[in-house]
Scaffold this motif. Structure first.
Motif, PDB file in Angstrom:
ATOM      1  N   ASN B 241      -3.368   0.998   6.402  1.00 47.38           N
ATOM      2  CA  ASN B 241      -2.865   0.241   5.266  1.00 47.38           C
ATOM      3  C   ASN B 241      -3.807   0.359   4.066  1.00 47.38           C
ATOM      4  OD1 ASN B 241      -2.688  -3.041   4.156  1.00 47.38           O
ATOM      5  ND2 ASN B 241      -0.996  -1.636   3.950  1.00 47.38           N
ATOM      6  N   GLY B 242      -5.104   0.216   4.362  1.00 50.62           N
ATOM      7  CA  GLY B 242      -6.103   0.289   3.289  1.00 50.62           C
ATOM      8  C   GLY B 242      -6.113   1.648   2.621  1.00 50.62           C
ATOM      9  N   ASN B 243      -6.055   2.691   3.434  1.00 48.80           N
ATOM     10  CA  ASN B 243      -6.139   4.034   2.861  1.00 48.80           C
ATOM     11  C   ASN B 243      -4.871   4.396   2.098  1.00 48.80           C
ATOM     12  OD1 ASN B 243      -8.354   5.991   2.974  1.00 48.80           O
ATOM     13  ND2 ASN B 243      -6.703   7.401   3.501  1.00 48.80           N
ATOM     14  N   ALA B 244      -3.720   4.008   2.660  1.00 51.09           N
ATOM     15  CA  ALA B 244      -2.463   4.310   1.958  1.00 51.09           C
ATOM     16  C   ALA B 244      -2.392   3.525   0.653  1.00 51.09           C
ATOM     17  CB  ALA B 244      -1.271   3.988   2.848  1.00 51.09           C
ATOM     18  N   THR B 245      -2.960   2.320   0.672  1.00 51.08           N
ATOM     19  CA  THR B 245      -2.973   1.503  -0.551  1.00 51.08           C
ATOM     20  C   THR B 245      -3.789   2.174  -1.649  1.00 51.08           C
ATOM     21  OG1 THR B 245      -2.685  -0.497   0.749  1.00 51.08           O
ATOM     22  CG2 THR B 245      -3.584  -0.807  -1.437  1.00 51.08           C
ATOM     23  N   SER B 246      -4.696   3.064  -1.245  1.00 49.81           N
ATOM     24  CA  SER B 246      -5.510   3.752  -2.253  1.00 49.81           C
ATOM     25  C   SER B 246      -4.631   4.591  -3.185  1.00 49.81           C
ATOM     26  CB  SER B 246      -6.585   4.612  -1.594  1.00 49.81           C
ATOM     27  OG  SER B 246      -6.008   5.775  -1.048  1.00 49.81           O
ATOM     28  N   ILE B 247      -3.409   4.937  -2.751  1.00 47.51           N
ATOM     29  CA  ILE B 247      -2.482   5.638  -3.657  1.00 47.51           C
ATOM     30  C   ILE B 247      -2.184   4.731  -4.858  1.00 47.51           C
ATOM     31  CG2 ILE B 247      -0.158   6.604  -3.906  1.00 47.51           C
ATOM     32  CD1 ILE B 247      -0.241   7.279  -0.912  1.00 47.51           C
ATOM     33  N   GLU B 340      -2.619  -5.086  -4.516  1.00 54.50           N
ATOM     34  CA  GLU B 340      -2.753  -6.438  -3.966  1.00 54.50           C
ATOM     35  C   GLU B 340      -1.542  -6.772  -3.090  1.00 54.50           C
ATOM     36  OE1 GLU B 340      -3.127  -5.654  -7.214  1.00 54.50           O
ATOM     37  OE2 GLU B 340      -5.308  -5.700  -7.203  1.00 54.50           O
ATOM     38  N   GLN B 341      -0.365  -6.442  -3.599  1.00 49.88           N
ATOM     39  CA  GLN B 341       0.854  -6.711  -2.845  1.00 49.88           C
ATOM     40  C   GLN B 341       0.868  -5.890  -1.551  1.00 49.88           C
ATOM     41  OE1 GLN B 341       4.859  -5.443  -4.250  1.00 49.88           O
ATOM     42  NE2 GLN B 341       5.073  -7.577  -4.843  1.00 49.88           N
ATOM     43  N   SER B 342       0.410  -4.676  -1.646  1.00 48.59           N
ATOM     44  CA  SER B 342       0.353  -3.814  -0.455  1.00 48.59           C
ATOM     45  C   SER B 342      -0.589  -4.415   0.595  1.00 48.59           C
ATOM     46  CB  SER B 342      -0.139  -2.418  -0.860  1.00 48.59           C
ATOM     47  OG  SER B 342      -0.267  -1.613   0.262  1.00 48.59           O
ATOM     48  N   GLY B 343      -1.701  -4.981   0.121  1.00 49.94           N
ATOM     49  CA  GLY B 343      -2.648  -5.607   1.047  1.00 49.94           C
ATOM     50  C   GLY B 343      -2.016  -6.767   1.790  1.00 49.94           C
ATOM     51  N   VAL B 344      -1.263  -7.578   1.058  1.00 48.75           N
ATOM     52  CA  VAL B 344      -0.643  -8.758   1.686  1.00 48.75           C
ATOM     53  C   VAL B 344       0.441  -8.329   2.676  1.00 48.75           C
ATOM     54  CG1 VAL B 344       0.764 -10.799   1.230  1.00 48.75           C
ATOM     55  CG2 VAL B 344      -1.149 -10.264  -0.271  1.00 48.75           C
ATOM     56  N   THR B 347      -1.066  -6.716   5.740  1.00 50.66           N
ATOM     57  CA  THR B 347      -1.680  -7.658   6.666  1.00 50.66           C
ATOM     58  C   THR B 347      -0.620  -8.351   7.511  1.00 50.66           C
ATOM     59  OG1 THR B 347      -3.470  -8.015   5.108  1.00 50.66           O
ATOM     60  CG2 THR B 347      -3.208  -9.673   6.826  1.00 50.66           C
ATOM     61  N   VAL B 348       0.476  -8.740   6.866  1.00 51.08           N
ATOM     62  CA  VAL B 348       1.559  -9.420   7.606  1.00 51.08           C
ATOM     63  C   VAL B 348       2.114  -8.487   8.687  1.00 51.08           C
ATOM     64  CG1 VAL B 348       3.908 -10.337   7.386  1.00 51.08           C
ATOM     65  CG2 VAL B 348       2.169 -10.953   5.697  1.00 51.08           C
TER      66      VAL B 348
END
Lengths: 328, 419
Positions: B241-247, B340-344, B347-348
């Motif tokens: 999730n973290g790495n994909a969010t880097s996009i 930020e939205q991707s992080g939330v 996580t869910v």
């Protein structure tokens, strides 16, 4: 001089959330030659960034065509993009990498490698005066230093065309001065065609060979600074402050008869008992008239305490064309 | 390919210089899984209600001329209406079937009655004790203890009834002044008569209960496998999730603008970003599984391949798990509008997969677990750890996750970058 970028009938329409279409750019035409700095000047939201994004190949135009050094961007996007360097408004760098690592990465993305890449990186680090900080992480740099690395990253593959989107946003005056000097150097000594967007009139006036004024997605005027100013046909304004003494009426009559002067009015300023007053003169070629004005004041025994010249500029051009100030 | 490798390398370089990320990727899952498996062991995985513990019973007892304790044992356990024991027993034909049920976690324990149970109980003590075997799962320690107590209680009851019989026969023989054999007077009671020669012989001399766990040989079952696998995949989901969010972070920070303006195709750039996520997750899982092997070996005091010996199959499961987790991260990033939205959202979804897949110690039996990549991955690793080979359904399921989610993310991202 050959054409670097040619834009014809360029437009972009976005669909808004309400379902209505929003025309961000509306049928723009312009041409930029090699070695020329062309500024797109307009207030925030005028369509500058959308225009730059389209001619960078980042956004697909809804209409119109873009030619990069004779290559049709829509037909050959990869070949066209290889000729372009971009300096985005954001600090488009990896903060955890060093300045050198950032430049190395972007150089490799453009196919550079080996000694040619290393020497280009050194050359650019010298150019932006950051050679001594090459091995420091970008996250440790000041805003101005980041901006300079940002410019170096756009130049890493020696592009013939450079797009710079408000490259001085958020930097201190000293850093801004340095960046403007770098841009002048790029234009004058390296012959790169630069398309520069800004909402700062002073930058456009200082750097540009030609300026395109954009508002509400439309290019409302294009030309050199002089031709744009001439287009609005406004007089220069000369303000002369006078102390008590001499023959003011005779001085005023003399001013009105000077060649190029269209009006001259006297008004008192400050405390009436001091006798201080100001003469406002509207004239074409006000700068040339200044010695004559001062000489006439001396001849009439009128003491001049200050002289101020206001020439029409891009702000007045914008005001004249749109009916509002650039910074509104 | 050049751009793909460059972007992948660039992402890895940045990630592996981020200490916080490294702690989240490696130290946290290692510590949590080890602590849980050491401290809570079998307690944590007890999901069955203790009043209906599923038990498999193998009744090999051939009976004796005077009694068939195996049959009695079976009747009591398998028909709760008779005597409520708290166990929900299934009688199975053989030991192999019973151990299979235990391996699949369908029963909490297996009770194996030996073929000489009745003979030993009713015969002379010098014949040696009958060995009733109880096989449990190490992650169901409490269940094993409950079953052991109940089984022992039943055997005690048998012993009690036997002693009562003995007392009655003795009483009658004493009253009539005749030997006990005469009271019984039948051949069928010869054995009992023999046992009566030594009335003081206690039950524990006639029947013993030995308890063992599923672990056997090198490919044994280990709590570290259960907790290690679920924790590793749980944290791999965070990494993905973290790495994909880097996009999205690159879009926000402008570096994506530079990449998109370069002479590389959009699909190459996006594939590279997802590719770097895949490499990162795979690297994380491989390192964690090696580390868990090291920890398992340290605890055992010898080199133990806790994930089994089938390197090829382990590799398949690792690849499929990495692909599934990567594309789950990719999909989240493709749907989200901001980092930020991707992080939330990430996580869910990660927590959902962790809960339904068994990362928090309890394992759902509901079909909802099939929606969790943690379940599919951990189940495959457990199968391999037990020495099994049946992992292809799991690999297929995770490959399905990867194909579907990967395709959706690519389409969504390409649409976003082609405005």
């Amino acid at each position: 001089m050959s054409t670097a970028v040619e834009v014809s009938g360029l437009g972009k329409t976005y669909a808004s959330r309400s379902g209505k279409s929003v025309r961000a750019v509306d049928g723009i035409d312009f041409r930029v030659d090699e070695g020329e700095l062309f500024s797109l000047l307009g207030p925030n939201g005028a369509g500058k960034t959308t225009t730059i994004s389209m001619i960078s190949g980042l956004v697909t135009p809804s209409q119109g065509s873009i030619s990069i050094l004779g290559i049709d961007l829509a037909a050959h996007p990869v070949a066209a993009r290889a000729q372009i360097g971009i300096v985005p408004q954001e600090i488009a760098l990896y903060p955890r990498l060093t300045a050198r690592q950032n430049l190395e990465f972007f150089g490799r993305i453009y196919g550079m490698r080996g000694d040619s890449l290393r020497s280009r990186i050194d050359e650019l680090l010298d150019f932006v005066e950051l050679r001594d900080r090459a091995s420091d992480r970008v996250e440790t740099f000041s805003g101005g230093m980041k901006r300079r690395v940002n410019i170096a990253a756009g130049l890493i593959h020696s592009p013939r065309i450079l797009y710079m989107d408000e490259p001085t946003v958020g930097v201190d005056p000293q850093s801004r001065r340095r960046i403007l000097d770098l841009i002048s150097h790029l234009k004058e000594e390296q012959g790169i065609a630069i398309i520069y967007t800004t909402h700062l009139m002073e930058e456009a006036e200082e750097l540009s060979d030609r300026v395109g004024i954009i508002d509400h997605g439309k290019l409302i005027a294009v030309g050199s600074l002089d031709s744009l100013v001439a287009m609005v046909n406004e007089d220069d304004r000369v303000e002369i402050e006078l102390a008590i003494g001499g023959d003011r009426d005779s001085f005023l009559r003399g001013l009105r008869t000077m060649n190029g002067v269209s009006a001259a009015e006297l008004e008192s300023v400050g405390d009436p008992e001091s006798g201080a007053c100001r003469v406002e003169v509207l004239a074409s070629g006000g700068r040339m008239l200044l010695p004559q004005i001062v000489e006439a004041a001396g001849a009439e025994g009128v003491p001049v305490t200050s002289v101020r010249l206001e020439e029409p500029n891009l702000e007045s051009v914008f005001l004249s064309l749109t009916g509002r100030a650039l910074r509104e | 390919m050049r751009a793909f490798l460059l972007i992948t390398w660039n992402d890895l370089r940045q990630s592996f210089t981020d200490r916080t990320l490294l702690i989240l990727m490696f130290a946290a899952p290692l510590a949590i899984a080890t602590i849980i498996s050491l401290t809570f062991g079998g307690l944590a995985n007890e999901s069955n209600p203790i009043d209906h513990l599923p038990v498999a019973l193998v009744n090999a007892d051939r009976g004796s001329p005077i009694a068939d304790f195996g049959e009695a044992f079976e009747a009591i356990l398998a028909e709760p209406a008779m005597i409520f024991t708290g166990l929900d027993a299934r009688v199975v034909a053989d030991e192999e079937t019973a151990l299979g049920l235990l391996t699949d976690d369908e029963v909490a324990a297996v009770v194996i009655l030996p073929q000489d149970l009745s003979r030993r109980l009713t015969g002379p003590a010098d014949r040696g004790p009958a060995n009733v075997r109880l096989v449990t799962r190490p992650d169901r320690e409490v269940s094993g203890q409950i079953v052991s107590t109940i089984a022992s209680g039943l055997l005690d009851a048998f012993s009690g009834s036997l002693a009562l019989s003995q007392a009655a026969v003795f009483g009658a023989a004493t009253a009539e002044g005749v030997p006990p054999a005469e009271i019984l007077g039948r051949d069928a009671f010869t054995q009992l008569t023999e046992s009566l020669q030594d009335p003081s012989s206690a039950l524990d001399q006639r029947v013993i209960m030995t308890q063992s766990s599923l672990r056997s040989g090198g490919a044994g079952f280990n709590p570290l496998v259960v907790f290690g696998a679920t924790q590793a995949i749980f944290f791999a989901l965070f990494t993905a999730n973290g790495n994909a969010t880097s996009i999205l972070e690159e879009v926000r920070d402008g570096t994506m603008t530079r990449l998109l303006a370069s002479p590389s195709s959009r699909s190459t750039l996006l594939a590279a970003k997802l590719g770097s996520t895949f490499v990162m997750v795979l690297f994380q899982l491989v390192l964690l599984f090696i580390a868990f092997t090291g920890i398992g070996s340290l605890l055992e005091g010898r080199l133990v391949f806790i994930w089994g010996q089938s390197i090829g199959r382990i590799a398949w499961v690792l690849l499929a798990t990495s692909a599934a987790t990567t594309t789950i991260g990719g999909l989240v990033a493709a749907i989200a509008k901001s980092p930020e939205q991707s992080g939330v959202i990430g996580t869910v979804i990660t927590m959902y997969m962790a809960v339904t897949g068994g990362s928090f110690g309890f394992r759902l039996q509901s079909p909802i677990r099939l929606t969790s990549a943690v379940h599919w991955g951990a189940e495959a690793f457990e199968e391999l750890a037990r020495g099994g080979t049946d992992i292809w359904t799991n690999v297929l399921a995770m490959s399905g996750f990867a194909l579907v989610f990967g395709a959706i993310s690519l389409v969504l991202f390409l649409r976003r970058f082609s405005t």
